[in-house]
Design a protein around this motif. Structure first.
Motif, PDB file in Angstrom:
ATOM      1  N   ARG A 145      -8.286  -2.149 -16.229  1.00  0.00           N
ATOM      2  CA  ARG A 145      -8.451  -0.774 -16.703  1.00  0.00           C
ATOM      3  C   ARG A 145      -7.208   0.016 -16.341  1.00  0.00           C
ATOM      4  O   ARG A 145      -6.704  -0.102 -15.219  1.00  0.00           O
ATOM      5  N   ILE A 146      -6.723   0.818 -17.261  1.00  0.00           N
ATOM      6  CA  ILE A 146      -5.588   1.692 -16.961  1.00  0.00           C
ATOM      7  C   ILE A 146      -6.127   2.878 -16.171  1.00  0.00           C
ATOM      8  O   ILE A 146      -7.005   3.610 -16.638  1.00  0.00           O
ATOM      9  N   LEU A 147      -5.630   2.995 -14.956  1.00  0.00           N
ATOM     10  CA  LEU A 147      -6.125   4.000 -14.014  1.00  0.00           C
ATOM     11  C   LEU A 147      -4.959   4.787 -13.424  1.00  0.00           C
ATOM     12  O   LEU A 147      -3.822   4.306 -13.407  1.00  0.00           O
ATOM     13  N   PRO A 148      -5.249   5.973 -12.871  1.00  0.00           N
ATOM     14  CA  PRO A 148      -4.201   6.660 -12.114  1.00  0.00           C
ATOM     15  C   PRO A 148      -3.820   5.798 -10.906  1.00  0.00           C
ATOM     16  O   PRO A 148      -4.688   5.185 -10.277  1.00  0.00           O
ATOM     17  N   HIS A 149      -2.542   5.723 -10.603  1.00  0.00           N
ATOM     18  CA  HIS A 149      -2.130   4.986  -9.415  1.00  0.00           C
ATOM     19  C   HIS A 149      -2.776   5.654  -8.204  1.00  0.00           C
ATOM     20  O   HIS A 149      -2.779   6.877  -8.091  1.00  0.00           O
ATOM     21  N   PRO A 150      -3.348   4.879  -7.276  1.00  0.00           N
ATOM     22  CA  PRO A 150      -4.076   5.474  -6.158  1.00  0.00           C
ATOM     23  C   PRO A 150      -3.210   6.306  -5.211  1.00  0.00           C
ATOM     24  O   PRO A 150      -3.735   7.168  -4.508  1.00  0.00           O
ATOM     25  N   VAL A 151      -1.918   6.083  -5.177  1.00  0.00           N
ATOM     26  CA  VAL A 151      -1.038   6.868  -4.305  1.00  0.00           C
ATOM     27  C   VAL A 151      -0.118   7.779  -5.119  1.00  0.00           C
ATOM     28  O   VAL A 151       0.081   8.937  -4.772  1.00  0.00           O
ATOM     29  N   TYR A 152       0.426   7.270  -6.213  1.00  0.00           N
ATOM     30  CA  TYR A 152       1.440   8.004  -6.976  1.00  0.00           C
ATOM     31  C   TYR A 152       0.950   8.526  -8.325  1.00  0.00           C
ATOM     32  O   TYR A 152       1.758   8.910  -9.164  1.00  0.00           O
ATOM     33  N   SER A 210      -0.350  11.336  -9.055  1.00  0.00           N
ATOM     34  CA  SER A 210       0.047  12.732  -9.259  1.00  0.00           C
ATOM     35  C   SER A 210       1.493  12.864  -9.719  1.00  0.00           C
ATOM     36  O   SER A 210       1.910  13.918 -10.186  1.00  0.00           O
ATOM     37  N   LEU A 211       2.258  11.776  -9.614  1.00  0.00           N
ATOM     38  CA  LEU A 211       3.656  11.779 -10.043  1.00  0.00           C
ATOM     39  C   LEU A 211       3.829  11.103 -11.409  1.00  0.00           C
ATOM     40  O   LEU A 211       4.948  10.810 -11.820  1.00  0.00           O
TER      41      LEU A 211
END
Length: 162
Positions: free
Chosen positions: A104-111, A113-114
């Motif tokens: 699944r294409i997901l927001p990177h858990p750390v980055y 927001s960038l």
């Protein structure tokens, strides 16, 4: 992973940094892959990779649960506009998701927001991922060309990652 690596390796000017045991890079990075636009073969001094493949949890990044055998994660800097198109929200507004979910294409858990997205063990998502990698590579190329043409950029050289 081999399909992704094969695709990225065909991009003009790509530099793949793939640290292995005994290399000068930190042991934590061994087995991972870092992709740069660097037609001269030198890691750019002030540039982060535009995509990475990680094969294990990092101390500050464990929510994808990559330590079990066979798990890995592709990370791609897509920028804020593409992030919003893919995720359905701006990077700063992305909701917490199950970062261990596969394919699944997901927001990177750390980055996230960038403007970074990630996919754990991509399979069905590969047809979407390869164009994202091509765009990320092209964006990195354009940044490199702008830096080269900027008369204020005097160091212009590259070095190994910090």
């Amino acid at each position: 992973m081999h399909q992704i690596l094969s695709s990225v390796r065909t991009f003009e000017g790509v530099l793949e940094l793939a640290p292995t045991a005994g290399s000068p890079y930190p042991e934590l990075a061994w087995g991972d892959h870092f992709f740069y636009y660097a037609p001269d073969g030198t890691v750019p001094r002030r540039e982060q990779p535009y995509a990475t493949i990680v094969t294990k949890d990092y101390p500050d990044d464990t929510t994808s649960a990559l330590d079990p055998p066979g798990r890995w994660r592709l990370n791609i800097h897509v920028g804020r506009r593409r992030f919003a198109e893919l995720i359905g929200s701006e990077p700063a507004d992305a909701l917490a998701v199950d970062a261990s979910a596969a394919d699944r294409i997901l927001p990177h858990p750390v980055y996230g927001s960038l403007g970074w997205v990630c996919v754990v063990n991509p399979e069905q998502t590969v047809p979407v991922i390869v164009p994202l990698l091509q765009h990320a590579h092209q964006d990195a190329r354009e940044r490199a060309l702008r830096r080269r043409s900027d008369p204020g950029d005097r160091d212009g050289g590259g070095s190994e990652p910090r």
